[in-house]
Design an enzyme around this catalytic site. Structure first.
Site, PDB file in Angstrom:
ATOM      1  N   THR A 172       0.948  -1.179   0.164  1.00 59.70           N
ATOM      2  CA  THR A 172       0.183  -0.156  -0.020  1.00 59.70           C
ATOM      3  C   THR A 172       0.944   1.229  -0.099  1.00 59.70           C
ATOM      4  OG1 THR A 172      -1.255   1.400   1.376  1.00 59.70           O
ATOM      5  CG2 THR A 172      -0.042  -0.531   2.379  1.00 59.70           C
ATOM      6  N   TYR A 190      -2.232  -2.252  10.805  1.00 57.13           N
ATOM      7  CA  TYR A 190      -2.251  -2.651   9.303  1.00 57.13           C
ATOM      8  C   TYR A 190      -1.225  -2.398   8.550  1.00 57.13           C
ATOM      9  CZ  TYR A 190      -3.365  -2.591   4.374  1.00 57.13           C
ATOM     10  OH  TYR A 190      -3.213  -2.515   3.125  1.00 57.13           O
ATOM     11  N   LYS A 218       2.276  -4.460   6.692  1.00 59.62           N
ATOM     12  CA  LYS A 218       2.720  -4.222   5.189  1.00 59.62           C
ATOM     13  C   LYS A 218       4.251  -3.821   5.414  1.00 59.62           C
ATOM     14  CE  LYS A 218      -0.868  -5.307   2.869  1.00 59.62           C
ATOM     15  NZ  LYS A 218      -0.906  -6.695   2.149  1.00 59.62           N
TER      16      LYS A 218
HETATM   17  N1  LIG Z   1      -8.303  -2.230  -1.675  1.00 58.86           N
HETATM   18  C1  LIG Z   1      -7.653  -1.231  -1.569  1.00 58.86           C
HETATM   19  O1  LIG Z   1      -8.118   0.008  -1.432  1.00 58.86           O
HETATM   20  C2  LIG Z   1      -6.332  -1.618  -1.248  1.00 58.86           C
HETATM   21  C3  LIG Z   1      -5.233  -0.432  -1.245  1.00 58.86           C
HETATM   22  C4  LIG Z   1      -3.909  -0.810  -0.955  1.00 58.86           C
HETATM   23  C5  LIG Z   1      -3.409  -2.215  -0.915  1.00 58.86           C
HETATM   24  N2  LIG Z   1      -4.353  -3.047  -0.895  1.00 58.86           N
HETATM   25  C6  LIG Z   1      -3.991  -4.693  -0.646  1.00 58.86           C
HETATM   26  O2  LIG Z   1      -4.469  -5.360  -1.864  1.00 58.86           O
HETATM   27  C7  LIG Z   1      -4.588  -6.506  -1.133  1.00 58.86           C
HETATM   28  C8  LIG Z   1      -5.854  -6.997  -1.485  1.00 58.86           C
HETATM   29  O3  LIG Z   1      -7.016  -6.052  -1.044  1.00 58.86           O
HETATM   30  P1  LIG Z   1      -8.451  -6.219  -1.436  1.00 58.86           P
HETATM   31  O4  LIG Z   1      -9.236  -4.816  -1.192  1.00 58.86           O
HETATM   32  O5  LIG Z   1      -9.245  -6.998  -2.557  1.00 58.86           O
HETATM   33  O6  LIG Z   1      -8.904  -6.976   0.065  1.00 58.86           O
HETATM   34  P2  LIG Z   1     -10.069  -8.084   0.320  1.00 58.86           P
HETATM   35  O7  LIG Z   1     -10.256  -8.415   1.858  1.00 58.86           O
HETATM   36  O8  LIG Z   1     -11.197  -7.845  -0.378  1.00 58.86           O
HETATM   37  O9  LIG Z   1      -9.353  -9.430  -0.082  1.00 58.86           O
HETATM   38  C9  LIG Z   1      -8.230 -10.181   0.425  1.00 58.86           C
HETATM   39  C10 LIG Z   1      -8.496 -11.611   0.605  1.00 58.86           C
HETATM   40  O10 LIG Z   1      -7.707 -12.551   1.120  1.00 58.86           O
HETATM   41  C11 LIG Z   1      -8.334 -13.489   1.775  1.00 58.86           C
HETATM   42  N3  LIG Z   1      -7.241 -13.685   2.802  1.00 58.86           N
HETATM   43  C12 LIG Z   1      -6.963 -13.211   4.032  1.00 58.86           C
HETATM   44  N4  LIG Z   1      -6.220 -13.583   4.607  1.00 58.86           N
HETATM   45  C13 LIG Z   1      -5.880 -14.991   4.235  1.00 58.86           C
HETATM   46  C14 LIG Z   1      -5.470 -16.053   4.685  1.00 58.86           C
HETATM   47  N5  LIG Z   1      -4.821 -16.199   5.735  1.00 58.86           N
HETATM   48  N6  LIG Z   1      -5.446 -17.426   3.875  1.00 58.86           N
HETATM   49  C15 LIG Z   1      -6.182 -17.248   2.728  1.00 58.86           C
HETATM   50  N7  LIG Z   1      -6.886 -16.191   2.241  1.00 58.86           N
HETATM   51  C16 LIG Z   1      -6.797 -14.844   3.016  1.00 58.86           C
HETATM   52  C17 LIG Z   1      -9.656 -12.613   2.355  1.00 58.86           C
HETATM   53  O11 LIG Z   1     -10.802 -13.760   2.604  1.00 58.86           O
HETATM   54  C18 LIG Z   1      -9.992 -11.832   1.172  1.00 58.86           C
HETATM   55  O12 LIG Z   1     -11.051 -12.566   0.139  1.00 58.86           O
HETATM   56  C19 LIG Z   1      -4.411  -6.731   0.254  1.00 58.86           C
HETATM   57  O13 LIG Z   1      -3.236  -7.317   0.549  1.00 58.86           O
HETATM   58  C20 LIG Z   1      -4.570  -5.215   0.562  1.00 58.86           C
HETATM   59  O14 LIG Z   1      -3.794  -4.900   1.725  1.00 58.86           O
HETATM   60  C21 LIG Z   1      -5.796  -2.759  -1.091  1.00 58.86           C
END
Ligand SMILES: NC(=O)c1ccc[n+]([C@@H]2O[C@H](COP(=O)([O-])OP(=O)(O)OC[C@H]3O[C@@H](n4cnc5c(N)ncnc54)[C@H](O)[C@@H]3O)[C@@H](O)[C@H]2O)c1
Length: 402
Positions: free
Chosen positions: A176, A211, A215
């Site tokens: 992030t 969080y 990261k």
């Molecule tokens: N959405 C945003 O704005 C954003 C911004 C910056 C970074 N990110 C990063 O991008 C990635 C995806 O984000 P997102 O918004 O799709 O989140 P999300 O929560 O929708 O997707 C993450 C998925 O990972 C699965 N998960 C979590 N822990 C797990 C484990 N131990 N084993 C198996 N599955 C597991 C969850 O069930 C979920 O479906 C994340 O790493 C997040 O930190 C997202």
């Protein structure tokens, strides 16, 4: 010239003639450019990424443990958009290409190891995490067990599994832009040489929540393991992702999740959801904090560009080398939160906002300067797309805010 990674599968059928001679007929030959493991495939970004990869001709294996779905329902909320169950999604995905999924708990080393060994991916797009900063700030359990332990253990498991593999996949890690905090320097395109080249990485990191700290630890573990063991890795620092639209119209037939609650609804997504039901948009503090934002489409484009077809002609500048961690930002533009609220009010004139106390200790006002130029964006058009996509789900959103 580097040859493309191509996987071939064939379906054969046999025909027998009256004289007993057997003729083997090739019924179907399929070429897959790369085998990609998507961790967290059923999340907000995981499903659109899976769809795009399949359409580009890659073979995809998705793994997830349903953590996001469970946490959202424990917060008495649900995705505004309807989400097909895994089997229905698989059927849908298989119309686009070769797709398989498994329920895998990534913190379980042995299950993860077995899955990766049997699939032998060329790339791992590692999205799985507990991704909410506010959720990580609820209590000791949410901060450590659900966020840091979950995220860090999953990533370190991946690294050790990759170390032991003969044919090592490329790791693309979803990080992030929050790891930059509110820096005084402009953020370089490749995220590497901040402060006019005086720092190898823009560290010390300035994470603003447990969080974000998870990261920064993941990043440091990846950087260390990549150098130590000669792995190939890309750290993909994303801005706050918003919207529901991508260039893949299929995503409107089988939608990705869209959360709008206090913990899992990110800034612009939550503002538009609030405006859809006539709820005042909640702006933390003065609302003058600037953050990087990225449209869902740009985010998916950037992610898959690390793998995409260009690597057939060795033209892909995103390919990392062994032992040299690569850092990429993914951002469309930077906005003050108050500017986003203004943009929503231009599209939805009856929308209102209110200021609430900022739960984060951070500068009330900051500038965020990226060295790369912003990408063309019609913010109001994006907001009105999102608004019209959410209107049919108004009642679900209203239920949460009641
Ligand atoms: N959405 C945003 O704005 C954003 C911004 C910056 C970074 N990110 C990063 O991008 C990635 C995806 O984000 P997102 O918004 O799709 O989140 P999300 O929560 O929708 O997707 C993450 C998925 O990972 C699965 N998960 C979590 N822990 C797990 C484990 N131990 N084993 C198996 N599955 C597991 C969850 O069930 C979920 O479906 C994340 O790493 C997040 O930190 C997202």
């Amino acid at each position: 010239m580097v040859l493309p990674v191509v996987h071939v599968t064939q379906k054969l059928t046999s025909q027998y003639f009256a004289n007993g001679v057997r003729k083997v007929v090739i019924k179907e030959v399929k070429l897959y450019l790369s085998k990609v493991l998507v961790t967290g495939w059923s999340g907000y970004l995981g499903w659109p990424t899976t769809i795009r990869l399949l359409k580009l001709g890659h073979e995809v294996m998705g793994i997830d443990n349903n953590l996001r779905e469970n946490l959202v329902s424990m917060s008495s909320s649900e995705s505004a958009t309807p989400i097909d169950d895994e089997k229905t999604r698989k059927k849908f995905a298989n119309k686009l290409g070769k797709f398989e999924y498994r329920r895998v708990e990534m913190t379980n080393y042995y299950d993860l190891h077995q899955t990766i060994e049997s699939f032998e991916p060329d790339y791992i797009i590692h999205l799985a995490a507990q991704p909410s900063a506010p959720y990580s700030m609820i209590n000791n359990f949410s901060a450590y067990s659900v966020t840091q332990e979950n995220n860090n253990r999953s990533t370190i498991n991946l690294l050790w599994i990759m170390k032991g593999m003969k044919k090592k996949p490329v790791l693309i890690f979803a990080s992030t832009m929050g790891v930059y905090g509110q820096p005084e320097y402009s953020i370089p395109f490749d995220g590497m040489m901040a402060n006019n080249g005086k720092l190898e990485y823009p560290i010390p990191y300035m994470a603003g929540s447990f969080y974000h700290i998870s990261k920064t630890v993941d990043e440091q573990n990846i950087i260390f393991a990549t150098k130590q063991w000669g792995l190939k890795s890309v750290i993909f620092r994303q801005g706050v992702v918003f919207g529901l639209w991508t260039n893949d119209t299929e995503l409107m037939e089988s939608m990705t999740r869209f959360d709008f609650d206090t913990y899992f609804g990110t800034a612009l997504n939550r503002f538009v959801a609030q405006a859809v039901i006539g709820q005042k948009m909640t702006l933390y503090g003065k609302g003058k904090q600037t953050r990087g934002f990225v449209t869902l489409e740009h985010c998916i484009q950037d992610l898959v560009s690390i793998i995409d077809r260009n690597n057939m002609q060795n033209l892909n500048p995103n390919q990392p080398e062994e032992g040299k961690p690569m850092i990429r930002n993914s951002v469309t533009d930077c906005f003050g939160l108050d500017k986003l609220v203004e943009a929503v009010m231009k599209v939805i004139p009856e929308a209102e906002f209110t200021h609430i106390e900022n739960p984060r200790k951070e500068k009330e006002e900051n500038d965020l300067v990226m060295e790369e130029s912003p990408r063309p964006l019609d913010l109001q058009k994006e907001i009105s797309y999102l608004y019209s996509a959410l209107v049919p789900f108004r009642e679900k959103i209203r239920k949460y805010y009641r």
